[in-house]
Design a protein around this motif. Structure first.
Motif: not given
Length: 180
Positions: A121-124, A142-145, A148-152
Motif C-alpha cells: 500500500r505504502s512505504v509507510k 520498522l517500516t518499509i521506508e 529502504l532509507t537505512m534510517s530505522a
C-alpha cells in the motif's frame, strides 16, 4: 595460547569468529563461503543490445574513479536494452560476487514495482505486515521506508574490523535473526 582463546570464544557462542579471523574483512568474492542456492528463471533471456551498444567510451575521470574504488563491473541498461558494459580485474559477464549494498537498489526497484501492482500500500507500511517475526527491532517498529532509507533509528555500528561488532557477527555468523 591463541588457539585456546578461539576455543574459549566458540564455547561462549562466538563461532563466527573463526570465519572472521580466516577471511579478515568482507570482500566481494566471498560468496562461496556462504550458503548459496540457484533461483531458476522460467525462460531467461539475455539483455538485448541497444543499437547504440559499444558506441560510447568512458571518460578518463570515470575510469580513474572506478579504478580507485576497485570497481569490477559497470553496466548501463537503458529502457530495455544493454547500452554499455565494462569489467575489470578478471571479472566478466559470467562472474559471481557478493552484492552488498547493490542489493538495496534492486530491492528498492522491486518495492516500486510492488507499489505499482498494489501488493504494497505504502512505504509507510510496517515490515511486520509481510514478515510477522520482525515485529520490532530493538524496540522500534520498522517500516518499509525505514529499511529502504537505512534510517530505522536503531543502534547498529557498521564496523567491519571489530571481532565482536554486530556487523562482523551478522556477516560471518549463522543467526542474524538471533541478533535482534
Amino acid at each position: 595460547m591463541i588457539a585456546g582463546i578461539i576455543v574459549f570464544l566458540f564455547w561462549l557462542g562466538h563461532g563466527y569468529i573463526r570465519r572472521a579471523l580466516v577471511h579478515r574483512y568482507p570482500k566481494i568474492d566471498q560468496y562461496s563461503i556462504f550458503e548459496n542456492r540457484t533461483v531458476r528463471a522460467g525462460d531467461p533471456q539475455p539483455w538485448p543490445l541497444s543499437v547504440r551498444y559499444g558506441t560510447r567510451q568512458l571518460d578518463e575521470q570515470w575510469i580513474a574513479d572506478f579504478e580507485r574504488y576497485k570497481t569490477v563491473a559497470f553496466v548501463v541498461v537503458r529502457q530495455d536494452s544493454l547500452l554499455f558494459e565494462r569489467y575489470w580485474d578478471g571479472y566478466g559477464l559470467e562472474s559471481y560476487s557478493n552484492s552488498f549494498s547493490m542489493a538495496k537498489s534492486i530491492v528498492s526497484l522491486l518495492v516500486g514495482a510492488a507499489l505499482d501492482e498494489g501488493l504494497i500500500r505504502s512505504v509507510k507500511q510496517p515490515v511486520q505486515d509481510f514478515l510477522p517475526e520482525f515485529g520490532a527491532f530493538q524496540g522500534v517498529d520498522l517500516t518499509i521506508e525505514d529499511l529502504l532509507t537505512m534510517s530505522a533509528g536503531v543502534e547498529w555500528d557498521e564496523g567491519y574490523s571489530g571481532l565482536f561488532s554486530l556487523t562482523t557477527e551478522a556477516y560471518y555468523g549463522k543467526d542474524i535473526v538471533g541478533q535482534t
